[in-house]
Design a protein around this motif. Structure first.
Motif, PDB file in Angstrom:
ATOM      1  N   VAL A 191       0.809  -1.224   0.000  1.00  0.00           N
ATOM      2  CA  VAL A 191       0.000   0.000   0.000  1.00  0.00           C
ATOM      3  C   VAL A 191       0.842   1.273   0.000  1.00  0.00           C
ATOM      4  O   VAL A 191       0.311   2.373  -0.028  1.00  0.00           O
ATOM      5  N   TRP A 226      -6.835  -3.120  -2.789  1.00  0.00           N
ATOM      6  CA  TRP A 226      -5.737  -2.302  -3.293  1.00  0.00           C
ATOM      7  C   TRP A 226      -5.124  -2.991  -4.528  1.00  0.00           C
ATOM      8  O   TRP A 226      -4.951  -4.196  -4.542  1.00  0.00           O
ATOM      9  N   ILE A 275      -7.302   0.686   5.468  1.00  0.00           N
ATOM     10  CA  ILE A 275      -6.870  -0.480   4.701  1.00  0.00           C
ATOM     11  C   ILE A 275      -6.665  -1.605   5.698  1.00  0.00           C
ATOM     12  O   ILE A 275      -5.859  -1.500   6.626  1.00  0.00           O
TER      13      ILE A 275
END
Length: 629
Positions: free
Chosen positions: A163, A459, A247
């Motif tokens: 990420v 993602w 996330i």
């Protein structure tokens, strides 16, 4: 729900009718919930756009809000956060202090160029600074992601490396079983392997000065915020309902973890609903959940600020002081809502802990349990040995939705072994293998209509292929959670384990929890793990047991285990092999890993060993001669 009843002039006789209305009239339900919970922001219109299918729904398309602003509702001297690092460290932070700390840290992040859409990562214990970082980052519109400090370098890089965070926040150490674990050696490995990093802020667990190396990226917490000491205001970015907030990561035991993106509005509304309506969390209640920053229950806990509850944070071992440390905390801080895992409840029951006799818990109103199915014996233990006048709420959902599909309600009775109800606004059902709803029989837990906390996506999955494959490949346009369960005659649910761990001897599906419920009644057994082993063209059930110290594994014990299973289930459930092991492998959040053990038994690789808290335990399952005949 009084305001919602008045608005829609409903005459509801039972919870089931309220639930039915909430899924048949989703726009009205979520609109009413926004107002009932006094969400800060502009709601806009319409409430739901599309919605003909699970994947084409858009919730609150015209809304603007900020998640952090909804959590920072107060600025007074009452407790916002109380923190204990085992029995070694104690701190508390008022709402005014929390506001000030967030204001300073947000200003410092903004000055370093952190903006909407950037990623801020925390490699932190469950301590107040982690909450401050999350609120500061999300006030700016940045995404927040976290992992607990017990992850090794490879596990962190597997997660944060995907990420690409701009900023990493880390603590200099943490404690477990009163042992200090220094984090700097791991950070020395991690930081060079995250090339996206522009800044590493080091927080101190014990004192005011964190020790860090000479990396030009690293700065101490106090030095980082010092220029903004007088900052009092927070500039909350007003963002769309579906703006990315968190996330989260799948367990990663079958490959590199999936990075699941959750929205600000969906997370906020779901958590408000679950706290206020299902958990009866009120202003000034004192909300505790035993969790690390690597488990979704941390995010769920922290959202309790939006209901104006005080957060009770604990970091370290939950079994200190002969298992009483968390009840010491509950008594001394008058905890009203106590959250933990089913495994913890089972462990203290086997240890013989009787908090009802040793602790004064007059304000304890709710116990939440999750992580694995809670057995009927554990229900009875809670009411017999902890407290009889409380709501025991077994809850189940997942990182996938950052919330619950099924949970409790203060309107409903508690039945041993059952989760009381389906969540409001959640069209939960149970399907057989052909996609037909079933009652009184086991099947797949599904959700048939859209809900606000569905992930934005994964993602680096631009066409949503992996996202759709994960949840919608089993039944078209129906969310399949991967839990094996059944609806009871009380309209409650029983979770029988993960579908991918379901046993299939002779083609009959058996949930692993059905066996655990019986085996772990035996006082000799600390815990167990069951798999299906491929054998002679079929599957045979193999049970591994971890015994209490001093217990001898012999034919008499094997007979007792088999007898307990046979008497309370069916002959199909009785294991073909029962074997002792010294330890049971589990994830960082405490879940046992049947799939990893199944791979080891079959000589297949365990792809992501870093996801395990005790990977060395897998050695106990390798090359067992008893499984070769």
């Amino acid at each position: 729900m009084k305001q919602m009843n008045e608005r829609y002039v409903m005459n509801l006789a039972a919870y089931e009718e309220l639930w039915r209305w909430s899924i048949d009239s989703p726009g009205e339900f979520w609109d009413g919930l926004w107002d009932f919970c006094q969400v800060k922001g502009a709601k806009g219109d319409p409430i739901l756009e599309g919605g003909g299918g699970m994947l084409d729904a858009t919730w609150f398309p015209g809304a603007k809000l900020n998640y952090a602003q909804n959590l920072l509702r107060r600025c007074d001297e009452s407790d916002a956060i109380v923190f204990r690092g085992e029995d070694l460290t104690q701190r508390r932070m008022s709402h005014r202090e929390l506001w000030s700390e967030v204001a300073r840290f947000a200003a410092a992040l903004r000055a370093r160029g952190v903006k909407k859409g950037d990623v801020v990562a925390a490699y932190m214990p469950n301590m107040p600074e982690t909450v401050v970082v999350m609120l500061a980052a999300t006030s700016l519109g940045a995404l927040f992601t976290s992992a607990s400090p017990d992850f090794g370098p490879a596990g962190i890089v597997d997660r944060f490396g995907q990420v690409e965070p701009k900023v990493l926040i880390a603590a200099d150490c943490y404690f477990y079983n009163r042992k200090r674990i220094d984090q700097l050696p791991k950070l020395t490995e991690i930081v060079p392997r995250l090339p996206s990093l522009q800044l590493v802020v080091m927080a101190s667990y014990e004192n005011d000065r964190a020790v860090f190396n000479d990396s030009p990226l690293m700065v101490g917490w106090n030095d980082f915020v010092a220029p903004y000491h007088s900052m009092k205001e927070i500039e909350f970015e007003q963002l769309p309902f579906d703006h990315p907030l968190f996330i989260m990561y799948s367990s990663g035991t079958t490959g590199v973890p999936k990075c699941i993106i959750h929205s600000a509005g969906g997370t906020l509304l779901q958590h408000l609903k679950e706290h206020r309506l299902h958990g009866d969390v009120k202003p000034d209640d004192r909300l505790f959940f035993f969790t690390t920053c690597g488990w979704m229950m941390w995010n769920w806990l922290v959202s309790g600020l939006a209901s104006q509850a005080t957060l009770l944070l604990y970091d370290g071992s939950p079994l200190l002081n002969d298992g009483a440390v968390l009840f010491d905390y509950a008594e001394e801080e008058t905890i009203t809502h106590f959250g933990t895992s089913a495994k913890f409840i089972d462990a203290i029951a086997k240890h013989g802990l009787k908090p009802r006799e040793t602790h004064d818990l007059p304000k304890l109103n709710v116990i939440f349990s999750t992580g694995s199915p809670l057995s009927p014996d554990s229900f009875e233990y809670v009411y017999r040995e902890i407290k009889e006048d409380l709501q025991l709420s077994s809850i189940s959902g997942g990182t996938d939705i950052l919330s619950c599909f099924v949970l409790g309600s203060p309107l409903l009775p508690v039945w041993p072994g059952e989760i009381p109800c389906r969540g409001l606004g959640m069209a939960v059902d149970v399907y057989d293998e052909r996609g037909n709803p079933v009652r009184g029989a086991k099947g797949e837990l599904v959700c048939t209509r859209p809900f606000p906390s569905m992930p934005i996506g994964f993602w680096n999955d631009p066409d949503d292929h992996r996202y759709q494959e994960s949840y919608f490949s089993r039944f078209p346009d129906v969310w399949c959670q991967g839990d094996f369960c059944e609806v009871t005659k009380h309209n409650g649910l029983i979770i029988h384990g993960r579908s991918d761990a379901t046993l299939n001897p002779g083609g009959v599906r058996i949930g692993t929890a059905e066996i655990y419920r019986q085996v772990e009644k035996l006082p000799e057994v600390t815990e167990s793990l069951v798999i299906g082993q491929h054998w002679q063209g079929d599957v045979r059930v193999v049970l591994f047991v971890k015994l209490k110290p001093g217990i001898q594994f012999d034919e008499a014990l094997i007979a007792r285990i088999r007898g307990m299973i046979r008497a309370n289930t069916t002959p199909r459930h009785v294991p073909a092999r029962i074997l002792p092991v010294a330890d049971i492998p589990r994830t960082k959040s405490g879940k046992i890993v049947e799939l990893a053990v199944r791979n080891v038994v079959h000589g297949e690789p365990v792809i992501n060993i870093e996801a395990l808290d005790n990977p060395e335990a897998l050695e106990h399952f390798k090359n067992r001669p008893e499984l070769e005949s």
